[in-house]
Design a protein around this motif. Structure first.
Motif, mmCIF file in Angstrom:
data_model
loop_
_atom_site.group_PDB
_atom_site.id
_atom_site.type_symbol
_atom_site.label_atom_id
_atom_site.label_comp_id
_atom_site.label_asym_id
_atom_site.label_seq_id
_atom_site.Cartn_x
_atom_site.Cartn_y
_atom_site.Cartn_z
ATOM 1 N N CYS A 154 -38.623 -6.903 14.521
ATOM 2 C CA CYS A 154 -38.748 -5.269 14.288
ATOM 3 C C CYS A 154 -39.062 -5.708 12.590
ATOM 4 N N ARG A 182 -38.650 -3.553 10.620
ATOM 5 C CA ARG A 182 -37.881 -2.422 9.858
ATOM 6 C C ARG A 182 -36.882 -2.889 9.157
ATOM 7 N N CYS A 199 -32.752 -3.608 10.616
ATOM 8 C CA CYS A 199 -32.853 -3.317 11.686
ATOM 9 C C CYS A 199 -31.714 -3.081 12.588
ATOM 10 N N ASN A 200 -31.289 -1.695 13.394
ATOM 11 C CA ASN A 200 -29.744 -2.524 14.674
ATOM 12 C C ASN A 200 -30.157 -3.155 15.593
ATOM 13 N N HIS A 223 -36.160 2.108 18.637
ATOM 14 C CA HIS A 223 -36.699 3.221 17.403
ATOM 15 C C HIS A 223 -38.236 3.708 17.701
ATOM 16 N N TRP A 253 -41.112 0.914 19.069
ATOM 17 C CA TRP A 253 -39.603 -0.401 20.118
ATOM 18 C C TRP A 253 -38.557 0.542 20.776
ATOM 19 N N ARG A 260 -31.701 -8.048 16.164
ATOM 20 C CA ARG A 260 -31.164 -7.164 14.839
ATOM 21 C C ARG A 260 -31.744 -8.028 13.771
ATOM 22 N N TYR A 261 -31.427 -7.638 12.409
ATOM 23 C CA TYR A 261 -31.767 -8.601 10.747
ATOM 24 C C TYR A 261 -30.899 -9.128 11.486
#
Length: 134
Positions: free
Chosen positions: A37, A39, A42-43, A47, A50, A56-57
């Protein structure tokens, strides 16, 4: 105890090629989804566009020039998927990679054919050619 003929045994125990074909069929039937992702921080929860779980980051490869990347986490933390995603992308730059696992079958069954393996995370139009061997 009755003896089992070779033909009966072959019907019960799939060959490496049959396992690989079954894995490819499963992957082809599943809809491929992108993993990384854009973003920041991102977790990994759904969202915006997505609407499905994704990286996750802390599953993104580190930025900059590096030689070793250590992914340390418990069961289910996404180590295999992160490694498979990175390995697949890395082969676009350099076609040779090394997969390290405790045994050859573990590398094949988990890192390549597994549910988070390279075949599962490859988009349908960019799937690697896979020829299993013993």
């Amino acid at each position: 105890m009755d003896e089992i003929s070779d033909d009966q045994w072959r019907r019960w125990v799939p060959t490496a090629q049959e396992k690989a074909l079954n894995a490819l069929r499963e992957v082809a039937e599943n809809k491929w989804r992108p993993f990384y992702c854009p973003r920041p921080k991102c977790n990994g929860l759904p969202h915006d566009r997505w609407g499905f779980p994704h990286a996750r980051y802390d599953q993104h490869p580190p930025k900059g020039s590096w030689l070793v990347w250590l992914i340390r986490g418990g069961r289910g933390s996404g180590k295999t998927r992160s490694g498979a995603e990175w390995s697949r992308r890395r082969t676009q730059v350099s076609p040779r990679i090394a997969l390290v696992a405790p045994t050859g079958p573990a590398a094949r069954d988990i890192l390549v054919e597994g549910e988070s393996g390279i075949l599962a995370c490859s988009p349908p139009d960019d799937r690697p050619q896979w020829e299993p061997s013993k």
